[in-house]
Scaffold this motif. Structure first.
Motif, PDB file in Angstrom:
ATOM      1  N   ALA A  19      45.396  47.305  45.639  1.00 27.14           N
ATOM      2  CA  ALA A  19      43.755  46.870  45.483  1.00 27.14           C
ATOM      3  C   ALA A  19      43.068  48.239  45.914  1.00 27.14           C
ATOM      4  N   LEU A  22      43.240  51.027  43.227  1.00 25.55           N
ATOM      5  CA  LEU A  22      42.403  50.829  41.802  1.00 25.55           C
ATOM      6  C   LEU A  22      40.787  50.236  42.162  1.00 25.55           C
ATOM      7  N   ASN A  23      40.407  50.216  43.242  1.00 26.78           N
ATOM      8  CA  ASN A  23      39.151  49.715  43.721  1.00 26.78           C
ATOM      9  C   ASN A  23      38.835  48.310  43.252  1.00 26.78           C
ATOM     10  N   ILE A  24      39.825  47.600  43.556  1.00 30.72           N
ATOM     11  CA  ILE A  24      39.516  46.095  43.065  1.00 30.72           C
ATOM     12  C   ILE A  24      38.729  45.379  44.245  1.00 30.72           C
ATOM     13  N   GLU A  25      37.735  44.715  43.952  1.00 28.84           N
ATOM     14  CA  GLU A  25      37.048  44.197  44.981  1.00 28.84           C
ATOM     15  C   GLU A  25      37.772  42.726  45.284  1.00 28.84           C
ATOM     16  N   HIS A  26      37.712  42.254  46.516  1.00 25.80           N
ATOM     17  CA  HIS A  26      38.355  41.150  46.860  1.00 25.80           C
ATOM     18  C   HIS A  26      38.149  40.834  48.136  1.00 25.80           C
ATOM     19  N   LEU A  73      47.751  42.759  38.675  1.00 24.54           N
ATOM     20  CA  LEU A  73      46.497  43.833  39.057  1.00 24.54           C
ATOM     21  C   LEU A  73      46.720  45.231  38.262  1.00 24.54           C
ATOM     22  N   THR A  77      46.774  49.774  33.467  1.00 27.38           N
ATOM     23  CA  THR A  77      46.376  50.878  34.316  1.00 27.38           C
ATOM     24  C   THR A  77      47.278  52.023  34.270  1.00 27.38           C
TER      25      THR A  77
END
Length: 198
Positions: A19, A22-26, A73, A77
């Motif tokens: 996360a 990949l700069n995944i906001e959570h 996720l 990518t």
């Protein structure tokens, strides 16, 4: 999205690591397995198997099993190939992680780190050492040939194995015996947006 986990668990940490990469906001929701927080009625609706990590999507759908979450996720990518053979090689290492690596290294670490090596678990702890070293030797052989487990690309296969490998010493495994693994760990830790276990 919400991620339910324990950052000290290798299976949960690898989700947190991806996360970040990949700069995944959570929202990270900590659960304490030693306090049976995965056995509440609310959590069992999300995962009847009562295990973390669990990914809860914005629409309420949930995914469990760490490698399934990783690949979801990472879909589309650089960390997950769309080529069928390359994708299968990633899965090959992820199945290896779950069946040949984690049952030894993660369990030994759990007994030592979480349970503080109680007398009634010492025999079990010792019994995990041979299998753990066998798994590390398999990784070492591959990493002498290629910089990452599936070749020249950093993929979710590496993230899967990194989760517990980089803290294997906490389960009694001396990683200095595995120079190629140590170099691989360094490569991963030098990735942009890398985060360690908190």
């Amino acid at each position: 999205m919400k991620i339910y986990g324990d950052i000290q668990s290798g299976n949960c940490y690898k989700i947190k690591l991806l996360a970040s990469l990949l700069n995944i906001e959570h929202d990270w929701i900590h659960l304490d397995i030693l306090k049976d927080e995965t056995h509440t009625i609310e959590f069992l609706v999300k995962n009847p198997n009562a295990k973390i990590p669990v990914l809860e999507l914005d629409d309420g759908r949930c995914i469990s099993e760490s490698n399934a979450i990783l690949n979801y996720l990472a879909s589309g990518t650089e960390f997950l190939s769309s080529d069928p053979f390359e994708y299968s090689k990633i899965q090959q290492w992820q199945f290896f992680e779950q069946y040949s690596h984690e049952p030894f290294i993660a369990v030994a670490r759990f007994i030592a780190k979480y349970l503080h090596l109680p007398d009634d678990r010492k025999a079990e702890y010792e019994s995990k050492q041979e299998g753990g070293h066998k798994a590390l030797q398999v990784m070492e052989q591959q990493l002498r040939k290629t910089p990452y487990l599936t070749g020249n690309k950093f993929t979710t296969a590496d993230i899967s194995l990194y989760g517990y490998t980089h803290v294997a010493d906490e389960g009694g495994f001396d990683l200095n015996e595995y120079p190629a693994i140590m170099l691989w760990i360094g490569r991963i830790q030098s990735q942009p947006k890398y985060i360690g276990m908190e």
